[in-house]
Motif scaffolding. Sequence first.
Motif, PDB file in Angstrom:
ATOM      1  N   TRP A  72      48.070  39.696  48.370  1.00 48.50           N
ATOM      2  CA  TRP A  72      48.344  40.985  48.989  1.00 48.50           C
ATOM      3  C   TRP A  72      47.995  42.185  48.117  1.00 48.50           C
ATOM      4  O   TRP A  72      48.809  43.068  47.877  1.00 48.50           O
ATOM      5  CB  TRP A  72      49.814  41.024  49.448  1.00 48.50           C
ATOM      6  N   ALA A  73      46.734  42.182  47.636  1.00 46.65           N
ATOM      7  CA  ALA A  73      46.259  43.341  46.888  1.00 46.65           C
ATOM      8  C   ALA A  73      46.144  44.531  47.840  1.00 46.65           C
ATOM      9  O   ALA A  73      45.767  44.370  49.001  1.00 46.65           O
ATOM     10  CB  ALA A  73      44.901  43.027  46.273  1.00 46.65           C
ATOM     11  N   THR A  74      46.511  45.713  47.330  1.00 45.93           N
ATOM     12  CA  THR A  74      46.305  46.940  48.096  1.00 45.93           C
ATOM     13  C   THR A  74      45.332  47.797  47.303  1.00 45.93           C
ATOM     14  O   THR A  74      45.631  48.190  46.182  1.00 45.93           O
ATOM     15  CB  THR A  74      47.629  47.703  48.289  1.00 45.93           C
ATOM     16  N   ASP A  75      44.147  48.020  47.872  1.00 47.27           N
ATOM     17  CA  ASP A  75      43.139  48.777  47.142  1.00 47.27           C
ATOM     18  C   ASP A  75      42.260  49.557  48.125  1.00 47.27           C
ATOM     19  O   ASP A  75      41.209  49.088  48.547  1.00 47.27           O
ATOM     20  CB  ASP A  75      42.289  47.812  46.293  1.00 47.27           C
ATOM     21  N   PRO A  76      42.694  50.771  48.491  1.00 47.35           N
ATOM     22  CA  PRO A  76      41.955  51.580  49.474  1.00 47.35           C
ATOM     23  C   PRO A  76      40.517  51.842  49.037  1.00 47.35           C
ATOM     24  O   PRO A  76      39.595  51.848  49.859  1.00 47.35           O
ATOM     25  CB  PRO A  76      42.736  52.893  49.535  1.00 47.35           C
ATOM     26  N   GLU A  77      40.332  52.026  47.720  1.00 51.13           N
ATOM     27  CA  GLU A  77      38.997  52.309  47.216  1.00 51.13           C
ATOM     28  C   GLU A  77      38.042  51.150  47.523  1.00 51.13           C
ATOM     29  O   GLU A  77      36.919  51.351  47.982  1.00 51.13           O
ATOM     30  CB  GLU A  77      39.103  52.518  45.698  1.00 51.13           C
ATOM     31  N   LEU A  78      38.535  49.936  47.298  1.00 52.78           N
ATOM     32  CA  LEU A  78      37.741  48.741  47.570  1.00 52.78           C
ATOM     33  C   LEU A  78      37.464  48.615  49.070  1.00 52.78           C
ATOM     34  O   LEU A  78      36.361  48.263  49.489  1.00 52.78           O
ATOM     35  CB  LEU A  78      38.490  47.512  47.053  1.00 52.78           C
ATOM     36  N   GLU A  79      38.470  48.929  49.879  1.00 45.95           N
ATOM     37  CA  GLU A  79      38.295  48.857  51.326  1.00 45.95           C
ATOM     38  C   GLU A  79      37.201  49.811  51.794  1.00 45.95           C
ATOM     39  O   GLU A  79      36.394  49.482  52.665  1.00 45.95           O
ATOM     40  CB  GLU A  79      39.620  49.159  52.046  1.00 45.95           C
ATOM     41  N   GLU A  80      37.168  51.018  51.187  1.00 49.86           N
ATOM     42  CA  GLU A  80      36.119  51.984  51.537  1.00 49.86           C
ATOM     43  C   GLU A  80      34.739  51.418  51.219  1.00 49.86           C
ATOM     44  O   GLU A  80      33.792  51.566  51.988  1.00 49.86           O
ATOM     45  CB  GLU A  80      36.311  53.297  50.763  1.00 49.86           C
ATOM     46  N   MET A  81      34.653  50.776  50.053  1.00 47.74           N
ATOM     47  CA  MET A  81      33.359  50.205  49.671  1.00 47.74           C
ATOM     48  C   MET A  81      32.932  49.134  50.666  1.00 47.74           C
ATOM     49  O   MET A  81      31.752  49.035  51.026  1.00 47.74           O
ATOM     50  CB  MET A  81      33.460  49.575  48.272  1.00 47.74           C
ATOM     51  N   ARG A  82      33.887  48.302  51.112  1.00 45.22           N
ATOM     52  CA  ARG A  82      33.544  47.245  52.065  1.00 45.22           C
ATOM     53  C   ARG A  82      33.075  47.837  53.385  1.00 45.22           C
ATOM     54  O   ARG A  82      32.118  47.357  53.994  1.00 45.22           O
ATOM     55  CB  ARG A  82      34.735  46.324  52.304  1.00 45.22           C
ATOM     56  N   ALA A  83      33.768  48.903  53.816  1.00 37.89           N
ATOM     57  CA  ALA A  83      33.363  49.550  55.070  1.00 37.89           C
ATOM     58  C   ALA A  83      31.961  50.127  54.926  1.00 37.89           C
ATOM     59  O   ALA A  83      31.136  50.034  55.848  1.00 37.89           O
ATOM     60  CB  ALA A  83      34.367  50.644  55.437  1.00 37.89           C
ATOM     61  N   ALA A  84      31.666  50.716  53.748  1.00 33.72           N
ATOM     62  CA  ALA A  84      30.348  51.299  53.520  1.00 33.72           C
ATOM     63  C   ALA A  84      29.276  50.219  53.570  1.00 33.72           C
ATOM     64  O   ALA A  84      28.168  50.447  54.062  1.00 33.72           O
ATOM     65  CB  ALA A  84      30.317  52.017  52.175  1.00 33.72           C
ATOM     66  N   TYR A  85      29.615  49.029  53.082  1.00 38.25           N
ATOM     67  CA  TYR A  85      28.628  47.946  53.063  1.00 38.25           C
ATOM     68  C   TYR A  85      28.182  47.582  54.477  1.00 38.25           C
ATOM     69  O   TYR A  85      27.010  47.321  54.728  1.00 38.25           O
ATOM     70  CB  TYR A  85      29.201  46.719  52.361  1.00 38.25           C
ATOM     71  N   LEU A  86      29.134  47.588  55.415  1.00 38.81           N
ATOM     72  CA  LEU A  86      28.807  47.211  56.791  1.00 38.81           C
ATOM     73  C   LEU A  86      27.780  48.160  57.395  1.00 38.81           C
ATOM     74  O   LEU A  86      27.011  47.791  58.273  1.00 38.81           O
ATOM     75  CB  LEU A  86      30.076  47.221  57.661  1.00 38.81           C
TER      76      LEU A  86
END
Lengths: 294, 313, 541
Positions: free
Chosen positions: C468-482
């Motif tokens: 249960w890591a919480t990392d908004p910055e990482l989530e943004e990067m994943r969204a950008a990848y899509l």
Amino acid sequence: MADVSRATTPGGGIARLLGLPPGTRIGVVPWIALAMLLFIVLVTVFAPLFSPHDPIALSPLNRLKPSSAEFPLGTDAYGRDVLSRVLYGGQVSLLIGVATAAIAVVAGLAIGLVAGFFRLADALIMRVMDAFMAIPPVLLAVALVAIHGASVSSVILAITFSEIPRVVRLVRSIVLSAREEPYVEAAISLGTRMPVILWRHLMPNTLAPLIVQATYICASAILIEAILSFLGLGIGTETPSWGNIMADGRTYFMLKPSLIFWPGLVLSLCVLSINILGDTARDMLDPRMRKREA
Amino acid sequence: MLGYIVKRILAVIPVMAIVALIVFLILRLTPGDPAAIIAGDTATPDQIASLRESMGLNEPIYVQFFQWIGQLLHGDLGTSLLSGTSVNALIADRIWPTLNIALLSIVMSVAIAVPLGTLAAWRHGRFGDHVVMAISVAGFSVPAFVVGYVLIKVFAADLRWLPVQGYRAPSQGMGEFLRHAILPAMTLTAAYVALTARMTRASLLNVLGEDYIRTAHAKGVKDVTVLLRHGLRNAAVPILTVVGTGFAMLLSGVVVVESVFNIPGIGRLTIDAVMARDYPVIQGMILLTSGIYVLVNLLIDIAYTVFDPRIRY
Amino acid sequence: MLSFNRSRIPGFPNARAAARGAGRVLAAGVFALAATTAHAQEKTVTAVMHSGLRMLDPIVSTAHITRNHGYMVYDVLVAMDAEGAVQPQMASWQVSDDRLIYTFTLRDGLSFHDGADVTAADVVASLQRWGARDGAAAFLMEATGSIEAVDAKTVVWTLTEPFPLLLDVLAKQSSVPAFIMPERVAATSPDETITEYVGSGPFVFVEGEFQPGVKIVYERFDDYAPREEPASGLAGGKVVNVDRVEWVTMPDSQTAMSALMNGEIDLIENSQIDLLPILETSPDVTVEIRDPLGYQGFARMNFKHPPFDDVRMRKAAMMALGQEQAMATMIGNPDYYWLCGAIFGCGTPLGDEAGAESLKAGGDKAAARKMLEEAGYDNTPVVIMQATDIGAMGTIPVVIASDLREAGFNVDLQSMDWQTLVSRRASMNPPSEGGWNIFTSFASGVEANTPLVHPILPSTGDTGWFGWATDPELEEMRAAYLKAEGLEEQKQIAHDIQARVLDNVIFVPLGNYAFVQARSNKLTDMLPTAVPVFWNVNIAD
């Protein structure tokens, strides 16, 4: 003949010590067994003195090494010293054997005495015991270890559960026959309180057969621990026991049979000694056997 | 006597009921979630939760218990959570390899153990007795999987006389069945021979102590004749008992032997089910093995009353 | 295909002696076996797979063995070839200029095992069930307006916004591929498992011979019409050259090894590395790596509870760990493992090793100890979960425990069976109340090679993966990848994600290793794919 044997074999002295009639013969085999068991217990208890290495120290570069001056019995898949692990492993295996026997006997004795003396409790207790006996011991132990996780205490608990009914049955049958004895009937009619009767008159009767039973439980617990480890449900990987050293080594049986051979040999010799001593004790304590011997 | 038999049969019911309760409680206290293993390693918590709901695992324990009991009364052991097959069918499919191998090892054990035990009783207290007893104690002092590995190494890997693993049903040819079953049966036999030989010896010694045997002796009948004619016949019932009760030991033994020799029997079925927390299969298996045990003991008790004139109820 | 046929066995003197013995016996004579004569006329492949098959629904289960079963029985619309390019399989496609409408056209000759033709309606139902369960597909479904069958052979997929990776998601090999089932089967709720096993793939599942966890049998689907191109990766013509494929489970790896050397079986998908020296002595057996990407072992910490709710503690722990000791203990033979700090795999388009220097150097205990002190470690016990029934995989936690202890952590190594572990890792309780601090697992190269499919990356707190890591910055990067256009932009984002993952210690890569398969020399032409497939394969009598 009795006199001769008493004078020449040490068994005569022991027999007298145990209050057995003169002439009870103890062969040479039990003495070998006793010596072997004492030896195993001593090197195990004093494992820190004899172990060349820390039994849990990893050394990935020294995996599966053959015997050498540094590692007398070689190393296992983690690069741990097999000799040290076998020595320390005995501590856990013997602990499991002794603790299981002790707990099973104490619990079984208590339950058995109650069942033997109180008609009302008897029916219920014996049905529950029958049920526990009906479940194959390994399956019961597997399920119980799965509940409590892999640890020494959960393995002890798991094995104890399937051994208790056997003790209860034994104690109960002795109590049932002893209860008819005149001195017990007399005590009851004199108004002696039940716990006192149980303790004073019935406990002594059950002691000897229980000791015999305890040796068998101890031996079988050590074996069941090995089987549980084999099935991946033992005490875990870090702390060595004879069972889990073999379980860890079984993948390498074709490659490095010594991983199973050494702990297997020590375990088998230990169980063998305990069983032989149990047999000897039973033969000595069984009055009918004694009659025939004489 | 008929009354006693009926009473014994009725006594089976509460025992099996208690077994059912114990099994159910033990399993539901076990941590582990079959939904998690079905969903696989990379499943998310949400996926697991929805699967658990649809499998009925969120129902209160007592509801699940009574559902199961209700099924049992109809002879239905339930449905495997993992494969979706009925437990009855699974067991029917997997029990034959186990029974066949167990039967073979019982036959082998008795064939080996009864002569050995008789020999030990005849040579009681002498060298032959000690040798037989030492071998038989050694037999159950070595873990079964070690025995199995040694047999594979010697007879399959090195000598190549027999296949390493697998199972063939007797219907596929008796020869093939025996070729595949002989090593697993020998593994099981090691401990079983020990038990049976000891029991044979002990009951023979008991019988030999009886007065009528002494009488026979006194009449000048030869040792061996007494032993074989009177002793063995009268010791048959206790020997039968150990063969029966030892069945429980066999059922424990097959768990190990079936994984060493890759036999698709109920032992492996049970261990696989425990590892996957496939509750209905575990429950069914334990109930079945306990039932076999209780039944065998019932039959033995009844055999006692029928065959042993000294026991009357 | 990489092939290892070493004549010398370094480092195993005992093994060499044992193996020599086995080899001699083998040379002495070949044993005729009834197992092979029973189906003398038929060509049968008998394989021991990495685990037993129990679950037959490849959409509900993410287990690899169930996925492999899926590739036998079912077919897919589009598939990835050996170069990673998406190719037509059941269907070809056209994309509208605004990239919002994809039109798939089914090729001729497709039929299910029950004889019915494969129709567009079957495809739509199957895609919807898949979209409701798979993680990557969920992203795609968010951008989807509708999927419709316009006639028997045509499916129109309408997007609400461009989704550059649509074909990549649809063609992904693992862990849940978009298998096509009959409409009535695909109508099963995504939370329930299917009960009818009819596909349109090259093999037919023989239900009557299925023994869960023991044996599964497939027969060639005679009406399967393979594509004309040669097989490449999971794409191209699925030509079946054998009559039957049997997967058998052997709980004991030595039994399997002896059975292969005895000629009783033809393939071991995942052979215990330590046993290879013995297998290699057999002239009838070839030992090889089929899937060069292999697997990556990793450790995951629990972000919810002390000490690892503090990134400084996570960093101290990572500093103590090293890949060499983990891999050397688990695999042993350096031919079959390699150190790799890239979370997307080394040698892959997106692979990048930034931030993994200490891991590859074996860790630095002194530095870790110092970091631990500076972070104010209060001797909170660290519960490490170890599974004892999964063979070599169970060794890594033992090594981690030893490393962390040396760095000053108070370690509580708890052993359990794998099933307890997978259940317990879902517990959010504190470690003292049935929770945990660290567990280890592994990811397959093909399902961890992009930010889209990597199963451990989602860092959305309680809805993310266990830990249960919480990392908004990482989530943004994943969204950008899509939304990224082209490989260069994807590479840049993947590089950022790599750095972020190791800086925040989302998980710790502990080295990569290969599944080594051992096969009988009679078995030839197996495709070098990550998913073991049995088309193209041939077997000599």
